[in-house]
Scaffold this motif. Structure first.
Motif, PDB file in Angstrom:
ATOM      1  N   THR A  75     -35.924 -62.953  59.765  1.00 26.07           N
ATOM      2  CA  THR A  75     -35.344 -61.889  60.577  1.00 26.07           C
ATOM      3  C   THR A  75     -34.599 -62.515  61.750  1.00 26.07           C
ATOM      4  N   VAL A  76     -33.832 -61.702  62.459  1.00 26.85           N
ATOM      5  CA  VAL A  76     -33.093 -62.167  63.627  1.00 26.85           C
ATOM      6  C   VAL A  76     -33.537 -61.385  64.855  1.00 26.85           C
ATOM      7  N   TYR A  77     -33.114 -61.869  66.026  1.00 21.91           N
ATOM      8  CA  TYR A  77     -33.353 -61.167  67.293  1.00 21.91           C
ATOM      9  C   TYR A  77     -32.159 -60.243  67.496  1.00 21.91           C
ATOM     10  N   GLN A  78     -32.353 -58.961  67.200  1.00 23.24           N
ATOM     11  CA  GLN A  78     -31.244 -58.020  67.154  1.00 23.24           C
ATOM     12  C   GLN A  78     -30.837 -57.547  68.544  1.00 23.24           C
ATOM     13  N   VAL A  79     -29.525 -57.543  68.790  1.00 25.08           N
ATOM     14  CA  VAL A  79     -29.010 -57.228  70.133  1.00 25.08           C
ATOM     15  C   VAL A  79     -27.820 -56.273  70.082  1.00 25.08           C
ATOM     16  N   HIS A  80     -27.639 -55.551  68.985  1.00 28.76           N
ATOM     17  CA  HIS A  80     -26.516 -54.608  68.826  1.00 28.76           C
ATOM     18  C   HIS A  80     -25.170 -55.323  68.933  1.00 28.76           C
ATOM     19  N   SER A  81     -25.084 -56.481  68.314  1.00 29.19           N
ATOM     20  CA  SER A  81     -23.875 -57.297  68.348  1.00 29.19           C
ATOM     21  C   SER A  81     -23.125 -57.196  67.025  1.00 29.19           C
ATOM     22  N   PRO A  82     -21.914 -57.783  66.952  1.00 32.13           N
ATOM     23  CA  PRO A  82     -21.205 -57.867  65.674  1.00 32.13           C
ATOM     24  C   PRO A  82     -21.504 -59.157  64.915  1.00 32.13           C
ATOM     25  N   ASP A  83     -22.458 -59.940  65.393  1.00 31.15           N
ATOM     26  CA  ASP A  83     -22.651 -61.295  64.893  1.00 31.15           C
ATOM     27  C   ASP A  83     -23.499 -61.348  63.631  1.00 31.15           C
ATOM     28  N   CYS A  84     -23.053 -62.204  62.697  1.00 30.42           N
ATOM     29  CA  CYS A  84     -23.749 -62.424  61.439  1.00 30.42           C
ATOM     30  C   CYS A  84     -24.008 -63.916  61.280  1.00 30.42           C
ATOM     31  N   CYS A 118     -30.783 -46.626  63.930  1.00 32.57           N
ATOM     32  CA  CYS A 118     -29.562 -47.307  63.508  1.00 32.57           C
ATOM     33  C   CYS A 118     -29.559 -47.432  61.985  1.00 32.57           C
ATOM     34  N   ALA A 119     -28.388 -47.720  61.435  1.00 30.10           N
ATOM     35  CA  ALA A 119     -28.252 -47.777  59.979  1.00 30.10           C
ATOM     36  C   ALA A 119     -28.541 -49.172  59.451  1.00 30.10           C
ATOM     37  N   PRO A 120     -29.510 -49.310  58.542  1.00 30.61           N
ATOM     38  CA  PRO A 120     -29.706 -50.580  57.844  1.00 30.61           C
ATOM     39  C   PRO A 120     -28.780 -50.613  56.628  1.00 30.61           C
ATOM     40  N   VAL A 121     -28.050 -51.701  56.476  1.00 31.04           N
ATOM     41  CA  VAL A 121     -27.127 -51.822  55.347  1.00 31.04           C
ATOM     42  C   VAL A 121     -27.478 -53.080  54.560  1.00 31.04           C
ATOM     43  N   LEU A 122     -27.706 -52.927  53.264  1.00 31.67           N
ATOM     44  CA  LEU A 122     -27.993 -54.044  52.387  1.00 31.67           C
ATOM     45  C   LEU A 122     -26.808 -54.265  51.451  1.00 31.67           C
ATOM     46  N   PHE A 123     -26.484 -55.553  51.225  1.00 32.27           N
ATOM     47  CA  PHE A 123     -25.320 -55.945  50.441  1.00 32.27           C
ATOM     48  C   PHE A 123     -25.738 -56.880  49.310  1.00 32.27           C
ATOM     49  N   ALA A 124     -24.988 -56.855  48.223  1.00 31.61           N
ATOM     50  CA  ALA A 124     -25.226 -57.820  47.152  1.00 31.61           C
ATOM     51  C   ALA A 124     -23.966 -58.023  46.324  1.00 31.61           C
ATOM     52  N   ASP A 125     -23.695 -59.287  45.989  1.00 27.41           N
ATOM     53  CA  ASP A 125     -22.735 -59.650  44.953  1.00 27.41           C
ATOM     54  C   ASP A 125     -23.555 -60.347  43.890  1.00 27.41           C
ATOM     55  N   VAL A 130     -25.199 -63.738  46.079  1.00 28.15           N
ATOM     56  CA  VAL A 130     -25.159 -63.671  47.541  1.00 28.15           C
ATOM     57  C   VAL A 130     -25.613 -62.289  47.979  1.00 28.15           C
ATOM     58  N   VAL A 131     -26.496 -62.250  48.978  1.00 28.35           N
ATOM     59  CA  VAL A 131     -26.967 -60.979  49.516  1.00 28.35           C
ATOM     60  C   VAL A 131     -26.795 -60.975  51.030  1.00 28.35           C
ATOM     61  N   GLY A 132     -26.814 -59.767  51.591  1.00 24.30           N
ATOM     62  CA  GLY A 132     -26.667 -59.635  53.029  1.00 24.30           C
ATOM     63  C   GLY A 132     -27.432 -58.429  53.545  1.00 24.30           C
ATOM     64  N   ALA A 133     -27.703 -58.435  54.842  1.00 23.42           N
ATOM     65  CA  ALA A 133     -28.375 -57.320  55.501  1.00 23.42           C
ATOM     66  C   ALA A 133     -27.805 -57.183  56.896  1.00 23.42           C
ATOM     67  N   ALA A 134     -27.489 -55.955  57.290  1.00 26.64           N
ATOM     68  CA  ALA A 134     -26.893 -55.718  58.604  1.00 26.64           C
ATOM     69  C   ALA A 134     -27.584 -54.564  59.311  1.00 26.64           C
ATOM     70  N   HIS A 135     -27.758 -54.733  60.611  1.00 27.60           N
ATOM     71  CA  HIS A 135     -28.261 -53.689  61.509  1.00 27.60           C
ATOM     72  C   HIS A 135     -27.030 -53.053  62.153  1.00 27.60           C
ATOM     73  N   ALA A 136     -26.699 -51.840  61.707  1.00 27.94           N
ATOM     74  CA  ALA A 136     -25.452 -51.202  62.132  1.00 27.94           C
ATOM     75  C   ALA A 136     -25.725 -49.945  62.941  1.00 27.94           C
ATOM     76  N   GLY A 137     -26.044 -50.143  64.213  1.00 31.32           N
ATOM     77  CA  GLY A 137     -25.990 -49.033  65.141  1.00 31.32           C
ATOM     78  C   GLY A 137     -24.529 -48.764  65.453  1.00 31.32           C
ATOM     79  N   TRP A 138     -24.261 -47.760  66.263  1.00 32.93           N
ATOM     80  CA  TRP A 138     -22.847 -47.460  66.514  1.00 32.93           C
ATOM     81  C   TRP A 138     -22.153 -48.619  67.206  1.00 32.93           C
TER      82      TRP A 138
END
Length: 263
Positions: A75-84, A118-125, A130-138
């Motif tokens: 997991t990451v330390y979430q700060v409402h950033s655009p960073d991946c 906030c919206a959790p978004v899961l990604f996969a190719d 390759v997979v991804g996960a994003a914390h997408a608040g506004w």
């Protein structure tokens, strides 16, 4: 508020999945199936929630077992950033990078995003592995966290036309009142964003976070998407909600997790 009827046995972890991501081990979790007590009762996985650390650790173990047994949780330390960040190996909880999205192509890992409206978004190719996960608040969505997640996946060999993405439980439009300054900020440079707002009480609007996230994904070239349309605010027995906790005057609020693993 009407809460959906339980769909799992008492004490079991409740998992919501997307058919689009069927080729990846994944799941969006709620609050059912954990050991925490009091205001954060249930499957609270928030390290910074003020909960008993032993309860949080056990809940995280149960979360991994429900989705990808035998993998290492990152997991990451979430700060409402655009960073991946790109994950190559696990890091200690006390050394989590400040970011709001992760991608990986490494088997044996499961990446997890925490949310409480906030919206959790899961990604996969699936083809690229390759997979991804994003914390997408506004804030994160507005600043580009979704686009940055897609770009990071491409660095690992994913291709936009193959990427699939699912938006999990988040606060719904009917529950998400915002003021005029918020609406102006979102629509100032994008007139089309007005479609995500419905008029509310005077000088206030109802914002559709899920639809906004899906639109940002489409604009980024990810068109194979799904929104689960599960309202965190309106389902107190099923999901944690920061806004609901504030409205109730509760001192603490829990966090739920969305997880995905490459293999």
């Amino acid at each position: 508020m009407v809460d959906p009827a339980p769909t799992v046995e008492p004490g079991a972890v409740e998992v919501f999945r997307s058919d689009l991501l069927a080729n990846a081990r994944h799941g969006f979790l709620g609050r059912r199936g954990g050991v925490s007590q009091g205001e954060v009762a249930g499957l609270n996985v928030g390290i910074g929630s003020g909960d008993d650390p032993a309860h949080v650790a056990e809940n995280r173990r149960r979360a991994v077992e429900a989705i990808a047994p035998g993998t290492g949780l990152v997991t990451v330390y979430q700060v409402h950033s655009p960073d991946c960040v790109i994950v190559e190996e696990p890091w200690p909880d006390d050394a989590r990078p400040h970011a709001d999205a992760m991608v990986t192509d490494r088997p044996g890992l499961v990446i997890g995003i925490l949310t409480a409206d906030c919206a959790p978004v899961l990604f996969a190719d699936p083809e690229a592995g390759v997979v991804g996960a994003a914390h997408a608040g506004w804030k994160g969505a507005f600043a580009g966290v979704l686009e940055n997640t897609v770009a990071a996946m491409e660095q690992l060999g994913a291709q936009k036309h193959r990427i699939r993405a699912a938006v999990g439980p988040c606060i719904a439009q009917a529950s998400y009142e915002v003021d005029q300054a918020f609406e102006t900020r979102i629509t100032a440079n994008d007139a089309q964003a007005a479609q995500f707002f419905l008029p509310g009480r005077r000088d206030h609007w109802q914002f559709d976070l899920q639809a906004y996230v899906l639109a940002r994904l489409a604009a980024a070239g990810v068109t194979r998407t799904e929104g689960l349309s599960l309202d965190t605010y309106a389902s107190p027995a099923r999901f944690y909600s920061y806004r609901r906790a504030c409205h109730r005057g509760e001192a603490s609020y829990g966090r739920q997790m969305a997880l995905i693993s490459q293999g």
